[in-house]
Design a protein around this motif. Structure first.
Motif, PDB file in Angstrom:
ATOM      1  N   GLY A 188       1.048  -1.539   0.043  1.00 11.56           N
ATOM      2  CA  GLY A 188       0.014  -0.463  -0.248  1.00 11.56           C
ATOM      3  C   GLY A 188       1.121   1.135  -0.013  1.00 11.56           C
ATOM      4  N   ILE A 189       0.213   2.782  -0.226  1.00 11.38           N
ATOM      5  CA  ILE A 189       1.468   3.509  -0.230  1.00 11.38           C
ATOM      6  C   ILE A 189       1.589   3.947   0.555  1.00 11.38           C
ATOM      7  N   LEU A 190       0.383   3.367   2.379  1.00 15.68           N
ATOM      8  CA  LEU A 190       1.278   4.203   3.451  1.00 15.68           C
ATOM      9  C   LEU A 190       2.378   3.275   4.057  1.00 15.68           C
ATOM     10  N   GLY A 191       2.031   2.282   3.786  1.00 11.59           N
ATOM     11  CA  GLY A 191       3.607   1.473   4.146  1.00 11.59           C
ATOM     12  C   GLY A 191       4.895   0.980   3.293  1.00 11.59           C
ATOM     13  N   THR A 192       4.877   1.706   1.549  1.00  8.25           N
ATOM     14  CA  THR A 192       5.728   2.210   0.920  1.00  8.25           C
ATOM     15  C   THR A 192       6.148   3.644   1.358  1.00  8.25           C
ATOM     16  N   ILE A 193       5.585   3.955   2.079  1.00  2.17           N
ATOM     17  CA  ILE A 193       6.070   5.683   2.308  1.00  2.17           C
ATOM     18  C   ILE A 193       6.755   5.766   3.717  1.00  2.17           C
ATOM     19  N   TYR A 194       5.767   4.684   4.719  1.00  4.96           N
ATOM     20  CA  TYR A 194       7.241   4.193   6.027  1.00  4.96           C
ATOM     21  C   TYR A 194       7.835   3.724   5.210  1.00  4.96           C
ATOM     22  N   PHE A 195       8.398   2.636   4.534  1.00  4.62           N
ATOM     23  CA  PHE A 195       9.873   1.887   4.011  1.00  4.62           C
ATOM     24  C   PHE A 195      10.681   3.304   3.883  1.00  4.62           C
ATOM     25  N   LEU A 196      10.350   3.856   2.729  1.00  3.40           N
ATOM     26  CA  LEU A 196      11.030   4.684   2.434  1.00  3.40           C
ATOM     27  C   LEU A 196      11.466   6.338   3.834  1.00  3.40           C
ATOM     28  N   TYR A 197      10.745   6.444   4.723  1.00  8.46           N
ATOM     29  CA  TYR A 197      10.911   7.235   5.700  1.00  8.46           C
ATOM     30  C   TYR A 197      12.006   6.159   6.196  1.00  8.46           C
ATOM     31  N   SER A 198      11.826   5.593   6.882  1.00 10.46           N
ATOM     32  CA  SER A 198      12.885   4.093   7.987  1.00 10.46           C
ATOM     33  C   SER A 198      14.170   4.099   7.101  1.00 10.46           C
TER      34      SER A 198
END
Length: 97
Positions: free
Chosen positions: A24-34
């Motif tokens: 999902g978009i939120l999971g991808t954003i979390y991965f990129l952030y972390s």
């Protein structure tokens, strides 16, 4: 594929778009952030070689390398997390490195 009635064999050309389909978009954003923001500051302070590898792998993940079966990328990410957490003395004193 245009006339297909199912979503079978649907894939994105860019790995980050494919991961957005998985997580999902939120999971991808979390991965990129972390991956990007949490590690970048520590890697920038430690070593220029690690910073070059970090930026290269980040651009590769975002553009052309899917990392599901790329164990060398996972090993590098673990190395960066080790530097981030402050355990770099263990790596420097290792007989292998």
């Amino acid at each position: 594929m245009i006339d297909s009635t199912t979503g079978k064999n649907v894939a994105a050309k860019v790995p980050m778009a494919q991961y957005a389909m998985y997580w999902g978009i939120l999971g991808t954003i979390y991965f990129l952030y972390s991956y990007w923001f949490k590690i970048y500051k520590k890697v920038k302070e430690k070593s220029d070689i690690l910073l070059f590898g970090y930026i290269f792998i980040f651009i590769s993940i975002c553009t052309y390398i899917p990392f599901e079966n790329k164990y060398e990328i996972w090993a590098f990410i673990v190395l960066l997390y080790n530097f981030k957490s402050g355990n770099s003395q263990n790596i420097k004193s290792s007989p292998i490195l």
